[in-house]
Write a protein that holds these residues in place. Structure first.
Motif, short mmCIF file in Angstrom:
data_model
loop_
_atom_site.label_atom_id
_atom_site.label_comp_id
_atom_site.label_asym_id
_atom_site.label_seq_id
_atom_site.Cartn_x
_atom_site.Cartn_y
_atom_site.Cartn_z
N LYS A 147 13.74 0.89 -13.02
CA LYS A 147 13.46 0.58 -11.72
C LYS A 147 12.45 -0.45 -12.12
O LYS A 147 11.73 -0.01 -13.16
N ALA A 148 12.61 -1.68 -11.29
CA ALA A 148 10.85 -2.04 -11.08
C ALA A 148 9.92 -0.84 -10.19
O ALA A 148 9.64 -0.73 -9.19
N ARG A 149 8.58 -0.94 -11.38
CA ARG A 149 7.87 0.34 -10.61
C ARG A 149 6.21 -0.27 -10.75
O ARG A 149 5.94 -0.72 -11.81
N THR A 157 7.71 10.09 -15.37
CA THR A 157 8.06 9.29 -14.09
C THR A 157 8.92 10.83 -13.43
O THR A 157 8.52 10.10 -11.97
N GLU A 194 13.82 12.87 -8.81
CA GLU A 194 13.46 11.31 -8.75
C GLU A 194 12.99 11.19 -9.96
O GLU A 194 12.33 11.15 -10.94
N THR A 214 6.53 4.31 -14.21
CA THR A 214 6.38 4.12 -14.84
C THR A 214 5.35 4.13 -16.14
O THR A 214 4.31 3.95 -15.74
N GLU A 268 7.98 4.74 -2.83
CA GLU A 268 7.96 5.42 -4.01
C GLU A 268 7.81 3.96 -5.41
O GLU A 268 7.62 4.39 -6.17
N ARG A 269 8.23 3.18 -5.50
CA ARG A 269 7.86 2.46 -6.03
C ARG A 269 6.60 2.16 -6.75
O ARG A 269 6.77 1.82 -7.24
N HIS A 270 5.64 1.97 -5.10
CA HIS A 270 5.00 1.93 -5.61
C HIS A 270 3.51 3.33 -6.08
O HIS A 270 2.74 3.13 -7.25
N GLY A 299 12.11 3.92 -0.23
CA GLY A 299 12.47 3.49 -1.12
C GLY A 299 10.76 3.02 -1.40
O GLY A 299 10.52 2.82 -3.32
#
Length: 299
Positions: A218-220, A237, A298, A201, A195-197, A192
């Motif tokens: 989500k925080a991205r 995204t 995702e 968005t 994935e955020r990095h 995870g």
């Protein structure tokens, strides 16, 4: 693995002449590739030069884009025997992979029109859609910009039964599974944090100077995309995230884009399917299997 060569693709390469071959299917603008080491003689080496073709068992014609002739100090009769190490890509879309000295700029064109403008010889694309704008400047790779157009549309292209088709990511998971695997019989890939990095968005600015945002659930990491509307920003995204890899018995029945049922887990889509054929030619180890990289959607 059945491979053919010759002007009409009607000469079969003997199985014991294939030292190693990997036929790969992907959900990318160039969806089929082949890497192979093939035994040749002085009489046949010209058949595997750059620009010549190799045909697969199901009739897909691949154009050789790299060929390395490796001579061996072996004589067979009066002929010197060696082998060719080659890379080939799906012929109808191979020109798209080459950098050209002219720009390709299209407005409100279809994806098939974009492909043909980049040099492809496709008759059409199933599920074709309108590309609001497409810009590939001289000296740039067309495949990168086609991939971006697919990302904005929220889907991928796949090659199946001699046709290129566009499929939305959500539709991939509405298919009937073509095979099933056991959850414990595969390698899991989870992060995870990455994935955020790596899945950002997107945001843009409209004609009034107001910010337009995509998926901010989500925080991205955030990325700016000029001239995009809210639908495109949300689509961008969404992506397939590598979740599992599994090794199957050698099969020709699975291709990238197929849905695989996971016993004890959720269905996953084959992102890449690579079939290895190495029939112990010249004393090597006999290996034949198919490896599949599976992903989830995702958003």
């Amino acid at each position: 693995m059945e491979l053919y060569f010759g002007e009409n693709g009607d000469q079969r390469i003997r199985g014991d002449f294939i030292r190693r071959a990997v036929l790969r299917s992907d959900l990318v603008p160039i969806p089929v590739t082949l890497e192979a080491d093939i035994r040749v003689s002085t009489d046949t080496v010209a058949e595997f030069a750059v620009g010549r073709s190799i045909t697969t068992y199901d009739g897909d014609e691949l154009e050789i884009i790299k060929s390395e002739h490796i001579q061996q100090a072996k004589m067979q009769g009066e002929r010197m025997v060696g082998y060719v190490r080659l890379v080939a890509t799906l012929k109808p879309v191979t020109p798209v992979a080459f950098i050209k000295d002219r720009a390709v700029i299209k407005h409100n064109a279809t994806l098939s029109t974009v492909y043909r403008a980049c040099g492809a010889t496709l008759r059409g694309i199933e599920g074709d859609f309108a590309v609001p704008r497409f810009t590939c400047l001289a000296g740039e790779a067309h495949t990168y910009h086609i991939a971006r157009a697919l990302q904005e549309a929220g889907g991928v292209v796949r090659w199946r039964n001699g046709k290129l088709a566009f499929i939305a990511l959500g539709s991939l998971f509405e298919q009937e599974p073509v095979d099933e695997i056991v959850d414990s019989a595969s390698d899991d890939v989870q992060s995870g944090f990455l994935e955020r990095h790596e899945i950002p968005t997107f945001y843009s600015v409209d004609a009034d100077g107001e910010f337009v945002y995509g998926n901010r659930g989500k925080a991205r990491a955030a990325r700016y995309q000029p001239g995009a509307n809210a639908i495109s920003l949300r689509n961008m995204t969404g992506c397939l995230v590598l979740t599992k890899t599994t090794r199957l018995k050698y099969t020709q029945e699975i291709a990238a884009g197929d849905l695989i049922s996971v016993i004890g887990g959720e269905p996953l889509v084959a992102m890449t399917v690579a079939s290895l054929f190495a029939p112990s030619a010249d004393g090597g180890e006999n290996e034949q299997f198919t490896r599949v990289w599976l992903g989830r959607w995702e958003r």
